[in-house]
Design an enzyme around this catalytic site. Sequence first.
Site, mmCIF file in Angstrom:
data_model
loop_
_atom_site.group_PDB
_atom_site.id
_atom_site.type_symbol
_atom_site.label_atom_id
_atom_site.label_comp_id
_atom_site.label_asym_id
_atom_site.label_seq_id
_atom_site.Cartn_x
_atom_site.Cartn_y
_atom_site.Cartn_z
ATOM 1 C CB CYS A 180 43.411 44.176 40.389
ATOM 2 S SG CYS A 180 43.416 45.810 41.180
ATOM 3 C CD GLN B 159 38.976 38.845 42.789
ATOM 4 O OE1 GLN B 159 39.178 39.996 43.149
ATOM 5 N NE2 GLN B 159 38.476 38.539 41.590
ATOM 6 C CE LYS C 261 36.449 40.413 37.159
ATOM 7 N NZ LYS C 261 37.279 41.467 36.542
ATOM 8 N N PRO D 227 33.442 41.215 41.513
ATOM 9 C CG PRO D 227 35.569 40.269 41.752
ATOM 10 C CD PRO D 227 34.309 40.161 40.942
ATOM 11 C CG MET D 228 33.220 46.088 41.094
ATOM 12 S SD MET D 228 31.706 46.871 40.476
ATOM 13 C CE MET D 228 30.475 45.736 41.158
ATOM 14 N N GLY E 169 29.738 44.233 36.683
ATOM 15 C CA GLY E 169 30.281 45.087 37.727
ATOM 16 C C GLY E 169 29.557 46.409 37.829
ATOM 17 N NE ARG E 170 32.593 49.969 34.392
ATOM 18 C CZ ARG E 170 33.035 50.504 33.251
ATOM 19 N NH1 ARG E 170 33.326 51.792 33.195
ATOM 20 N NH2 ARG E 170 33.185 49.756 32.168
#
Length: 334
Positions: free
Chosen positions: A101, A71, A140, A16-17, A224-225
């Site tokens: 985060c 999330q 996470k 998740p981003m 992610g990235r």
Amino acid sequence: MKIGTVDLPSPFAIAPMAGMTDTAFRRLVKRHGGCGLVVTEMVSAEALTRGIGRTLEYAEYTEEERPISIQIFGGDPARMAAAAQIVEGMGADIVDVNMGCPVPKIAKHNAGCSLMREPAHAARVIAAMAKAVRIPVTVKMRAGWNDGERNAPTLAKMVEDAGAAAIAVHGRTAAQSYSGSADWDLVARIAGDLAIPVFGSGDCLEPEQIIERLASGVEGVLVGRGVLRNPWILAQAADLARGLRPRLVTLEDRGRFLLDYVELLMNERVREPEGFGVKTHDRWVINKIRALGSWYTKGLDGGSNLRTAINSAQSLTELRELIGTFFRASATVA
């Protein structure tokens, strides 16, 4: 692979981003194959339980995306349990808790990675949620808050005992944010200590790296990235896992992905401009492509020129034309 009672067709997942992995993007990645799980952008538990409409838009998903994990973030056990029940009522397969985060505006509210600084409280959050819902509760987290508080192994065991069905560990501390390197030795140690599935995350920018990380002992890899730079990376990793050469992605493919993303976004979050001071939905779509473009253009010949052009586009017509022109011209040169 299973998370609780949920079957995953692949051990590779989209991380998740915030602001990036919306339902349109997730659908396009999923269509290319290799993706076993998608996780929504993080959603505030407080906003969910208060019924704030725009918050629900961040949790939207389509049947095409299943299995789907929503999330949430927050620090109050009762509110997190209530939010988990709302997520379950929305039909999600899994509810995930953000304890990773590092952004100060999240962490300062006893949410995100700041929960890692209070392991007993974090475990109470998970216990309350696990008792409140039938769907799996996952977590996470990061390696820890900083180098002096690298407590992921301890916290991972505590949330497992509290009822978590799986965890994902990003091998950096909150203090590192995205600098330095992810500690995959720590992630592998956690995977070896727990009975529940462990996903590892961090520094997977090539499909070969995903396979290497999977071989370290984790049950899955959260990317992610790497997905923002290459939406085919999970499909290519799946090819490698089957002993095949990773599929070739042409420049035309890359151009088509952006154009398809534009078209899907045209029907998404039509109320989004209201919350961001954006005058039109078209402008919101342009801004979304700009955000993705900062990652998507890395490593491309002439990518900086494309990035500049996207950032200067004033209309969707102009945006579509410059994407089409760039990738057709690049393909011809190639």
